[in-house]
Design an enzyme around this catalytic site. Sequence first.
Site, PDB file in Angstrom:
ATOM      1  N   GLY A 137      18.908   8.425 -34.577  1.00  0.00           N
ATOM      2  CA  GLY A 137      19.109   9.558 -35.493  1.00  0.00           C
ATOM      3  C   GLY A 137      20.461  10.180 -35.213  1.00  0.00           C
ATOM      4  N   SER A 220      15.657  13.216 -24.224  1.00  0.00           N
ATOM      5  CA  SER A 220      14.833  13.578 -25.384  1.00  0.00           C
ATOM      6  C   SER A 220      13.610  14.386 -24.939  1.00  0.00           C
ATOM      7  CB  SER A 220      14.444  12.301 -26.119  1.00  0.00           C
ATOM      8  OG  SER A 220      13.437  12.555 -27.031  1.00  0.00           O
ATOM      9  N   ARG A 221      12.539  13.679 -24.630  1.00  0.00           N
ATOM     10  CA  ARG A 221      11.340  14.314 -24.086  1.00  0.00           C
ATOM     11  C   ARG A 221      10.719  13.371 -23.074  1.00  0.00           C
ATOM     12  NH1 ARG A 221      13.017  18.353 -25.956  1.00  0.00           N
ATOM     13  NH2 ARG A 221      11.990  19.841 -27.358  1.00  0.00           N
ATOM     14  N   GLU A 250       7.007  19.117 -17.578  1.00  0.00           N
ATOM     15  CA  GLU A 250       7.964  20.197 -17.267  1.00  0.00           C
ATOM     16  C   GLU A 250       7.267  21.541 -17.148  1.00  0.00           C
ATOM     17  OE1 GLU A 250      11.296  20.365 -19.974  1.00  0.00           O
ATOM     18  OE2 GLU A 250      11.583  18.206 -19.796  1.00  0.00           O
ATOM     19  N   HIS A 268      16.424  19.930 -17.819  1.00  0.00           N
ATOM     20  CA  HIS A 268      16.401  20.046 -19.287  1.00  0.00           C
ATOM     21  C   HIS A 268      17.574  20.908 -19.780  1.00  0.00           C
ATOM     22  CE1 HIS A 268      13.573  19.907 -23.009  1.00  0.00           C
ATOM     23  NE2 HIS A 268      14.836  19.981 -23.392  1.00  0.00           N
TER      24      HIS A 268
HETATM   25  C1  DGY Z   1      15.352  21.087 -28.306  1.00  0.00           C
HETATM   26  O1  DGY Z   1      15.911  21.885 -29.048  1.00  0.00           O
HETATM   27  O2  DGY Z   1      14.326  20.525 -28.616  1.00  0.00           O
HETATM   28  C2  DGY Z   1      15.977  20.822 -26.999  1.00  0.00           C
HETATM   29  O3  DGY Z   1      15.186  19.988 -26.217  1.00  0.00           O
HETATM   30  C3  DGY Z   1      16.316  22.090 -26.260  1.00  0.00           C
HETATM   31  O4  DGY Z   1      17.175  21.690 -25.257  1.00  0.00           O
END
Ligand code: DGY
Length: 306
Positions: A137, A220-221, A250, A268
């Site tokens: 993306g 990302s996550r 987290e 993060h």
């Molecule tokens: C978001 O905006 O989702 C980011 O992970 C924040 O850092």
Amino acid sequence: MELFDTRLNDDDHPMPREELVEAVRTADILVPTLTDRIDKGILAQAGDSLRLIANFGTGVDHIDLAAARERGITVTNTPGVLTEDTADMTLALILDVIRRVSQGERLIRNGMWSGWSPTHMLGHRLWGKRLGIVGMGRIGSAVARRARGFGLSIHYHNRRRLPDYAEQELEATWWESLDQMLARMDIVSVNCPHTPATFHLLSARRLKLLKPTSVIVNTSRGEVIDEQAMIRMLKANQIAGAGLDVFEHEPAVSPMLVALENVVLLPHMGSATIEGRIDMGEKVLINIKTFADGHKPPDRVIDTLL
Ligand code: DGY
């Protein structure tokens, strides 16, 4: 505060359940961020006046989108304004892991450096390596643009293939099969959002496809990678290293990760720039104001992610 009757979370603490319930019961518009878990149970207690959740952030995996839709609540986010900052941090992690930047820094701070030697602190050459981007993306594409400057060849897996002109601009090769791509990459960068479809996308089975010399970077996550499986493989040297800005639970970071030398860990902070935070705030305001004026806010997410 000039525009609306506003209640603030002044010290930015992650709001506990009872505070969130109180907020959804009484507010017309809620502005949560990723540490505020807006689940089905919380939304079930929302007052009829709650019509908009204007998230401060791009990821919306902390909000139950289906429950919000059922209640007719619009959800917006802040896409686009974190792209360049997150891509910068992705490259910082790639460079750090491959060239052992943080390890070298630790060495000096711990008083362990006794001088240059031909075989000391050897990393790997970045130039000419293969980078596989999972999720092409906005952020994935911004990573690709930067990575080309470092001489990496760009590969990607995405549900939808990019149009020809975009592939040509990025000199990117599309892999329909994530499995096949993973098996051939030197570096894998996770840049897709966390959704029910991408939870543990890099599963134990898929991680085993990686070459033992390969490195994983995630901005990302945490939930996109099976963290326990990755830790086992890092410990067993079945993956060479990892650069992680995000974690599965987290703010808890597994002590096993902390104990590993071949990983770089960040709290993060991929999007943590002053410019980015200001832009995020502006986006939230535009979404709220547009909604309050009776129009469709520009950054609605509910239909795109379900
Ligand atoms: C978001 O905006 O989702 C980011 O992970 C924040 O850092």
